[in-house]
Design a protein around this motif. Structure first.
Motif, PDB file in Angstrom:
ATOM      1  N   ARG A 159      45.719  47.947  41.904  1.00  0.00           N
ATOM      2  CA  ARG A 159      45.537  47.207  40.657  1.00  0.00           C
ATOM      3  C   ARG A 159      44.618  46.005  40.815  1.00  0.00           C
ATOM      4  O   ARG A 159      43.868  45.671  39.914  1.00  0.00           O
ATOM      5  CB  ARG A 159      46.877  46.684  40.142  1.00  0.00           C
ATOM      6  CG  ARG A 159      47.639  47.615  39.227  1.00  0.00           C
ATOM      7  CD  ARG A 159      48.413  48.661  39.956  1.00  0.00           C
ATOM      8  NE  ARG A 159      49.471  49.230  39.114  1.00  0.00           N
ATOM      9  CZ  ARG A 159      50.215  50.249  39.466  1.00  0.00           C
ATOM     10  NH1 ARG A 159      50.039  50.837  40.641  1.00  0.00           N
ATOM     11  NH2 ARG A 159      51.150  50.720  38.666  1.00  0.00           N
ATOM     12  N   GLU A 160      44.690  45.330  41.963  1.00  0.00           N
ATOM     13  CA  GLU A 160      43.929  44.098  42.164  1.00  0.00           C
ATOM     14  C   GLU A 160      43.200  44.162  43.508  1.00  0.00           C
ATOM     15  O   GLU A 160      43.772  44.556  44.516  1.00  0.00           O
ATOM     16  CB  GLU A 160      44.853  42.884  42.131  1.00  0.00           C
ATOM     17  CG  GLU A 160      45.614  42.718  40.820  1.00  0.00           C
ATOM     18  CD  GLU A 160      46.514  41.495  40.806  1.00  0.00           C
ATOM     19  OE1 GLU A 160      46.294  40.594  41.649  1.00  0.00           O
ATOM     20  OE2 GLU A 160      47.432  41.444  39.974  1.00  0.00           O
ATOM     21  N   LEU A 161      41.934  43.739  43.483  1.00  0.00           N
ATOM     22  CA  LEU A 161      41.107  43.798  44.691  1.00  0.00           C
ATOM     23  C   LEU A 161      40.285  42.520  44.808  1.00  0.00           C
ATOM     24  O   LEU A 161      39.556  42.142  43.895  1.00  0.00           O
ATOM     25  CB  LEU A 161      40.180  45.014  44.625  1.00  0.00           C
ATOM     26  CG  LEU A 161      39.167  45.175  45.769  1.00  0.00           C
ATOM     27  CD1 LEU A 161      39.885  45.327  47.108  1.00  0.00           C
ATOM     28  CD2 LEU A 161      38.262  46.370  45.501  1.00  0.00           C
ATOM     29  N   GLY A 162      40.426  41.837  45.933  1.00  0.00           N
ATOM     30  CA  GLY A 162      39.658  40.617  46.191  1.00  0.00           C
ATOM     31  C   GLY A 162      38.543  40.893  47.189  1.00  0.00           C
ATOM     32  O   GLY A 162      38.807  41.314  48.314  1.00  0.00           O
ATOM     33  N   LEU A 163      37.293  40.667  46.761  1.00  0.00           N
ATOM     34  CA  LEU A 163      36.126  40.873  47.627  1.00  0.00           C
ATOM     35  C   LEU A 163      35.221  39.643  47.638  1.00  0.00           C
ATOM     36  O   LEU A 163      34.087  39.707  48.089  1.00  0.00           O
ATOM     37  CB  LEU A 163      35.324  42.088  47.142  1.00  0.00           C
ATOM     38  CG  LEU A 163      36.007  43.448  47.256  1.00  0.00           C
ATOM     39  CD1 LEU A 163      35.190  44.515  46.539  1.00  0.00           C
ATOM     40  CD2 LEU A 163      36.192  43.828  48.722  1.00  0.00           C
ATOM     41  N   PHE A 164      35.716  38.528  47.136  1.00  0.00           N
ATOM     42  CA  PHE A 164      34.903  37.320  47.002  1.00  0.00           C
ATOM     43  C   PHE A 164      34.486  36.758  48.349  1.00  0.00           C
ATOM     44  O   PHE A 164      35.139  36.968  49.366  1.00  0.00           O
ATOM     45  CB  PHE A 164      35.668  36.260  46.199  1.00  0.00           C
ATOM     46  CG  PHE A 164      37.040  35.951  46.749  1.00  0.00           C
ATOM     47  CD1 PHE A 164      37.236  34.893  47.615  1.00  0.00           C
ATOM     48  CD2 PHE A 164      38.127  36.733  46.389  1.00  0.00           C
ATOM     49  CE1 PHE A 164      38.492  34.603  48.123  1.00  0.00           C
ATOM     50  CE2 PHE A 164      39.394  36.450  46.894  1.00  0.00           C
ATOM     51  CZ  PHE A 164      39.579  35.390  47.767  1.00  0.00           C
ATOM     52  N   ASN A 165      33.358  36.052  48.352  1.00  0.00           N
ATOM     53  CA  ASN A 165      32.835  35.394  49.561  1.00  0.00           C
ATOM     54  C   ASN A 165      32.677  36.367  50.725  1.00  0.00           C
ATOM     55  O   ASN A 165      33.194  36.139  51.820  1.00  0.00           O
ATOM     56  CB  ASN A 165      33.734  34.221  49.968  1.00  0.00           C
ATOM     57  CG  ASN A 165      33.663  33.069  49.001  1.00  0.00           C
ATOM     58  OD1 ASN A 165      34.406  33.047  48.010  1.00  0.00           O
ATOM     59  ND2 ASN A 165      32.794  32.108  49.246  1.00  0.00           N
ATOM     60  N   ASN A 166      31.953  37.445  50.468  1.00  0.00           N
ATOM     61  CA  ASN A 166      31.613  38.396  51.518  1.00  0.00           C
ATOM     62  C   ASN A 166      30.104  38.597  51.541  1.00  0.00           C
ATOM     63  O   ASN A 166      29.353  37.741  51.051  1.00  0.00           O
ATOM     64  CB  ASN A 166      32.368  39.714  51.298  1.00  0.00           C
ATOM     65  CG  ASN A 166      33.760  39.695  51.927  1.00  0.00           C
ATOM     66  OD1 ASN A 166      33.905  39.694  53.148  1.00  0.00           O
ATOM     67  ND2 ASN A 166      34.782  39.673  51.084  1.00  0.00           N
ATOM     68  N   LEU A 167      29.638  39.728  52.088  1.00  0.00           N
ATOM     69  CA  LEU A 167      28.210  39.984  52.240  1.00  0.00           C
ATOM     70  C   LEU A 167      27.765  41.220  51.462  1.00  0.00           C
ATOM     71  O   LEU A 167      26.768  41.852  51.817  1.00  0.00           O
ATOM     72  CB  LEU A 167      27.881  40.165  53.735  1.00  0.00           C
ATOM     73  CG  LEU A 167      28.271  38.999  54.660  1.00  0.00           C
ATOM     74  CD1 LEU A 167      27.994  39.355  56.109  1.00  0.00           C
ATOM     75  CD2 LEU A 167      27.530  37.724  54.271  1.00  0.00           C
ATOM     76  N   LEU A 168      28.478  41.535  50.402  1.00  0.00           N
ATOM     77  CA  LEU A 168      28.154  42.721  49.610  1.00  0.00           C
ATOM     78  C   LEU A 168      26.830  42.526  48.873  1.00  0.00           C
ATOM     79  O   LEU A 168      26.640  41.525  48.185  1.00  0.00           O
ATOM     80  CB  LEU A 168      29.264  43.007  48.605  1.00  0.00           C
ATOM     81  CG  LEU A 168      30.651  43.342  49.185  1.00  0.00           C
ATOM     82  CD1 LEU A 168      31.684  43.366  48.069  1.00  0.00           C
ATOM     83  CD2 LEU A 168      30.606  44.678  49.904  1.00  0.00           C
ATOM     84  N   THR A 169      25.936  43.494  48.989  1.00  0.00           N
ATOM     85  CA  THR A 169      24.673  43.442  48.274  1.00  0.00           C
ATOM     86  C   THR A 169      24.676  44.381  47.066  1.00  0.00           C
ATOM     87  O   THR A 169      23.736  44.374  46.271  1.00  0.00           O
ATOM     88  CB  THR A 169      23.508  43.814  49.199  1.00  0.00           C
ATOM     89  OG1 THR A 169      23.757  45.110  49.773  1.00  0.00           O
ATOM     90  CG2 THR A 169      23.360  42.794  50.315  1.00  0.00           C
TER      91      THR A 169
END
Length: 255
Positions: free
Chosen positions: A150-160
């Motif tokens: 339901r919830e996914l945190g991906l903030f402050n990473n290196l995703l382009t």
């Protein structure tokens, strides 16, 4: 000079005994058994807690852990595993055997894309996954198997770019992709997903200089907004009469 063992430059960390672990056992409001060993300067996973592997929740956040052993799969009843704000560089494949896990928090570590095992896709009951504040530039394809997420945190990473696996998560409602080098034209792909901000409390000495500077700048902005709101509130209510004066005037009319 007398030869001896070379002194390690790594912090030894605090040693946790079984007695200490038992004293850290708590019962949550909803009746779950929680083992809370957070913020205890632990640098090595304490093997003694394997004797308490029947707990429902395990909190090892805000420590100095660099790795989690394969023996983590002994915690078969775990519904929540909190490892945020450690020094984790790798996750064991055994984490995929925690079939009852609902909430996995890996925020603020040193994880990369290669250190996320494909076995994470076996966590079929996982509902909340926080991978924020790491060094991740892509997600393993097996994440698309997390159909209950339901919830996914991906903030402050290196995703382009936005992970394509997000499109295969039918129950995903909230995702935080803030502070990634993703072009703005990628945004429409996640219009159906609510974006949220997450707040985590960490000690100042756990932050790098850049992060500490950003936190202080945001704090100053928040203080400024709160001060302005307080001034506005005072000006709005300054001209109002008190409830007692209203009652007195009404009594005079009734007489």
């Amino acid at each position: 000079m007398v030869k001896g063992k070379k002194k390690s430059s790594e912090p030894s960390g605090r040693k946790i005994t079984l007695k200490m672990a038992k004293n850290a056992l708590k019962v949550t409001i909803d009746g779950k058994r929680r083992l809370d060993l957070s913020n205890m300067a632990i640098s090595t996973f304490p093997k003694c807690i394997l004797k308490l592997c029947d707990v429902d929740e395990l909190d090892l956040s805000r420590n100095l852990l660099k790795k989690i052993p394969d023996a983590i799969d002994k915690f078969v009843n775990l519904r929540l595993l909190d490892l945020h704000s450690n020094h984790l560089e790798h996750l064991p494949a055994a984490i995929g055997r925690l079939q009852n896990l609902h909430n996995l928090n890996l925020c603020n570590n040193r994880l990369t894309s290669s250190s996320l095992p494909h076995e994470m896709g076996f966590l079929r009951n996982l509902r909340i996954l926080n991978l924020g504040m790491n060094c991740i530039d892509t997600l393993p394809p097996t994440v698309s198997a997390l159909k209950e997420l339901r919830e996914l945190g991906l903030f402050n990473n290196l995703l382009t770019q936005l992970p394509k696996s997000l499109q295969n998560l039918p129950k995903l409602q909230k995702v935080n992709i803030k502070s990634n080098p993703i072009p703005s034209d990628e945004d429409p792909e996640v219009d159906r997903i609510q974006r949220v901000e997450s707040l985590y409390l960490v000690k100042e000495d756990c932050l790098c200089n850049d992060c500490l500077k950003k936190c202080r700048e945001e704090r100053e902005k928040l203080d400024s907004r709160m001060s302005a709101a307080s001034t506005l509130k005072k000006s709005i209510f300054a001209g109002l009469i008190t409830p007692n004066s209203v009652a007195q005037e009404n009594q005079a009319v009734w007489r």
